[in-house]
Design an enzyme around this catalytic site. Sequence first.
Site, PDB file in Angstrom:
ATOM      1  N   GLY A  60       0.843  -1.189   0.000  1.00 46.74           N
ATOM      2  CA  GLY A  60       0.000   0.000   0.000  1.00 46.74           C
ATOM      3  C   GLY A  60       0.867   1.223   0.000  1.00 46.74           C
ATOM      4  O   GLY A  60       2.045   1.148   0.365  1.00 46.74           O
ATOM      5  N   CYS A  87       5.432  -5.907   1.777  1.00 48.22           N
ATOM      6  CA  CYS A  87       5.643  -4.467   1.761  1.00 48.22           C
ATOM      7  C   CYS A  87       4.879  -3.800   2.913  1.00 48.22           C
ATOM      8  O   CYS A  87       5.190  -4.051   4.068  1.00 48.22           O
ATOM      9  CB  CYS A  87       5.255  -3.921   0.378  1.00 48.22           C
ATOM     10  SG  CYS A  87       5.815  -2.250   0.112  1.00 48.22           S
ATOM     11  N   TYR A  88       3.860  -2.994   2.620  1.00 45.05           N
ATOM     12  CA  TYR A  88       3.067  -2.389   3.700  1.00 45.05           C
ATOM     13  C   TYR A  88       2.521  -3.487   4.611  1.00 45.05           C
ATOM     14  O   TYR A  88       2.421  -3.313   5.825  1.00 45.05           O
ATOM     15  CB  TYR A  88       1.911  -1.578   3.105  1.00 45.05           C
ATOM     16  CG  TYR A  88       1.174  -0.714   4.115  1.00 45.05           C
ATOM     17  CD1 TYR A  88       1.608   0.569   4.394  1.00 45.05           C
ATOM     18  CD2 TYR A  88       0.047  -1.191   4.777  1.00 45.05           C
ATOM     19  CE1 TYR A  88       0.948   1.360   5.321  1.00 45.05           C
ATOM     20  CE2 TYR A  88      -0.624  -0.408   5.706  1.00 45.05           C
ATOM     21  CZ  TYR A  88      -0.184   0.870   5.971  1.00 45.05           C
ATOM     22  OH  TYR A  88      -0.846   1.649   6.886  1.00 45.05           O
ATOM     23  N   HIS A 174       8.174  -7.719  -3.190  1.00 46.04           N
ATOM     24  CA  HIS A 174       6.898  -8.158  -3.782  1.00 46.04           C
ATOM     25  C   HIS A 174       7.048  -9.496  -4.518  1.00 46.04           C
ATOM     26  O   HIS A 174       7.445  -9.517  -5.680  1.00 46.04           O
ATOM     27  CB  HIS A 174       6.401  -7.103  -4.786  1.00 46.04           C
ATOM     28  CG  HIS A 174       5.957  -5.835  -4.132  1.00 46.04           C
ATOM     29  ND1 HIS A 174       4.663  -5.641  -3.718  1.00 46.04           N
ATOM     30  CD2 HIS A 174       6.634  -4.722  -3.803  1.00 46.04           C
ATOM     31  CE1 HIS A 174       4.557  -4.449  -3.170  1.00 46.04           C
ATOM     32  NE2 HIS A 174       5.747  -3.866  -3.207  1.00 46.04           N
ATOM     33  N   GLU A 176       4.777 -11.189  -5.778  1.00 44.87           N
ATOM     34  CA  GLU A 176       3.733 -11.357  -6.805  1.00 44.87           C
ATOM     35  C   GLU A 176       4.151 -10.812  -8.167  1.00 44.87           C
ATOM     36  O   GLU A 176       3.495 -11.095  -9.164  1.00 44.87           O
ATOM     37  CB  GLU A 176       2.414 -10.711  -6.344  1.00 44.87           C
ATOM     38  CG  GLU A 176       2.366  -9.188  -6.343  1.00 44.87           C
ATOM     39  CD  GLU A 176       2.970  -8.542  -5.097  1.00 44.87           C
ATOM     40  OE1 GLU A 176       3.839  -9.159  -4.462  1.00 44.87           O
ATOM     41  OE2 GLU A 176       2.575  -7.405  -4.782  1.00 44.87           O
ATOM     42  N   GLY A 230     -21.974  -8.909 -26.024  1.00 41.20           N
ATOM     43  CA  GLY A 230     -20.640  -8.749 -25.444  1.00 41.20           C
ATOM     44  C   GLY A 230     -20.189 -10.037 -24.759  1.00 41.20           C
ATOM     45  O   GLY A 230     -20.965 -10.985 -24.628  1.00 41.20           O
ATOM     46  N   ASP A 232     -19.251 -10.782 -21.550  1.00 42.00           N
ATOM     47  CA  ASP A 232     -19.744 -11.181 -20.232  1.00 42.00           C
ATOM     48  C   ASP A 232     -21.164 -11.745 -20.296  1.00 42.00           C
ATOM     49  O   ASP A 232     -21.435 -12.818 -19.761  1.00 42.00           O
ATOM     50  CB  ASP A 232     -19.677  -9.998 -19.254  1.00 42.00           C
ATOM     51  CG  ASP A 232     -18.273  -9.408 -19.179  1.00 42.00           C
ATOM     52  OD1 ASP A 232     -17.315 -10.134 -19.517  1.00 42.00           O
ATOM     53  OD2 ASP A 232     -18.130  -8.231 -18.801  1.00 42.00           O
ATOM     54  N   SER A 234     -22.704 -12.962 -22.836  1.00 43.06           N
ATOM     55  CA  SER A 234     -22.727 -14.201 -23.631  1.00 43.06           C
ATOM     56  C   SER A 234     -22.251 -15.384 -22.795  1.00 43.06           C
ATOM     57  O   SER A 234     -22.803 -16.485 -22.889  1.00 43.06           O
ATOM     58  CB  SER A 234     -21.827 -14.078 -24.860  1.00 43.06           C
ATOM     59  OG  SER A 234     -22.291 -13.053 -25.693  1.00 43.06           O
ATOM     60  N   LYS A 375     -11.434 -10.800 -16.033  1.00 46.69           N
ATOM     61  CA  LYS A 375     -11.828 -10.846 -17.446  1.00 46.69           C
ATOM     62  C   LYS A 375     -11.212 -12.043 -18.186  1.00 46.69           C
ATOM     63  O   LYS A 375     -11.904 -12.726 -18.942  1.00 46.69           O
ATOM     64  CB  LYS A 375     -11.398  -9.542 -18.142  1.00 46.69           C
ATOM     65  CG  LYS A 375     -12.001  -9.351 -19.519  1.00 46.69           C
ATOM     66  CD  LYS A 375     -13.415  -8.852 -19.416  1.00 46.69           C
ATOM     67  CE  LYS A 375     -14.105  -8.712 -20.733  1.00 46.69           C
ATOM     68  NZ  LYS A 375     -15.406  -8.055 -20.600  1.00 46.69           N
TER      69      LYS A 375
END
Length: 530
Positions: A60, A87-88, A174, A176, A230, A232, A234, A375
Amino acid sequence: MSDINAPSQKVFVLDFGAQYGQLIARRVRDLGVYSEIVPCDITADELKEKNPSAIILSGGPASVYAEGAPDIDPEILNLGVPVLGFCYGQQIMAKTLGGTVSHVDEGEYGRATLHRKGQSRILDGTPETQTVWMSHRDAVTEAPEGFTVTGSTDICPVASMEDASRNLYATQFHPEVHHTEYGETILRNFLFKISGLEANWSMEDFIDRTVEDIRKKVGNDRVILALSGGVDSSVVAALFSRAIGKQVTCVFVNHGLLRKNEPEEVEHVFTKVFDVDFVHVHAEQRYLDLLRGVTEPEKKRQLIGTEFWKVFFEEAQKLDGVKYLAQGTIYPDIIESGARKTGSKSSKIKSHHNLIPFPEGVHFDLIEPLDHLFKDEVRELGTKLGLPSNIVYRQPFPGPGLAIRIIGEVTADKLRMLRDADAIVREEIDAYNEKLYKETGVRDSEHSVWQYFAVLPSIRSVGVMGDERTYAHPIIVRAVESRDAMTADWAKLPYEVLSKISSRIVDEVPGVNRVAYDITSKPPATIEWE
Ligand code: XMP
């Protein structure tokens, strides 16, 4: 819809405002463990109720001692669930448990070299010296009692620390991000060796579980769905087709503002490939009447959106026994609308629930089965369910459709010109993207043009065709490179691609005598012209 898609193991990422928050959840899912993001002000009791298998504290931007800096309910560290802070997340763990966090003389941004010290469960299987990714100004200078410091860098004395007896682990760097050489090993150690989880989150499991949950929830009732064509909506339609077949009615509101052949494709897929009750509402003329004389972009958007739900609910009210409305809300919509599920105090923006304008006296319960998918997971799901790739990998297309790509008033003739020109732009750039794919072997935003389309301004210019003077419309080609649409650069298309697009458009689209290429980035321009 918390009772749909409840996997047996869940890792919760407490979000302290991290730049990489979504990335952490993605990485955990990539390793086969389901993960969710929750706001950092969640209480230990709220979190306990969710039955976490492991907890990650994100990074953060704040300084832990700054006024108003996000804090953590200390009891979260006593739940008996393994916790890993980055980190944070490391700093807040240290501060909460009596360690010291200080402002160090020099910040550390980017690559750094970590030197390991002694035994470490979290760094197990990684070398004594390794590259890690840092992004901090403050640092833990004294670990809390009971912790062992397991690594440092030249600038950061406590680059990793752990208290294995309490199952608490933390790194200043980090794990990730890809630049951290052994980031994946560290995450694997945490998930599988320390927390004892199994890699069992997969799209096949998701489909089985969701299909079963939908059947249980819906019983013999009916479900209605607004199908836009679109990705989503569909994918939701395909999922409900698998779960309850013709008990779902898909209402496709054809506003006449879609691209060439799209309505036909949607109708084909949901009548021939998937077994649903499909209603094609031909609202093309209704929309042309609605948009007559309207030139202001925001007015167009507002009219098109409002009319969509009007048409949809007119159809919905013709059907009997509909209890549920299915919607293609996806996880980023939820995250961006302020974590409604945890009731976070920071939630300011209204959730999607409130945005559906139910008419007076009409109400359906919502089912949002994609509300925890990213997505690219939605695309993977669509592919697994058997949706064709032109729907699953459709490029972003605005809800108001071609109406905001005609600058000024929308007419049937302008729609025809734009639709035909746009089809040529897409065909030629699709072919170019395919060529890039063959050369690089990679299909992603860095190696292909991201969004490309035609725009029709309401001006005309003089030209000459054969022996005749013409006075006709220009087409503007817009093609951009982007990752997330927040910023974009114009695509440096080869001249031969541009040249082919130009000659094909003036040859094949009556009413167009000139083609221009938009060479503006975003900012200062936007991707769309309206
Ligand atoms: P701009 O033009 O703001 O577009 O740079 C960024 C991305 O958003 C899409 N876009 C929209 N999508 N409704 C939508 O659903 C809209 O009104 C709308 N306006 C822009 C645009 O296509 C691009 O991908």
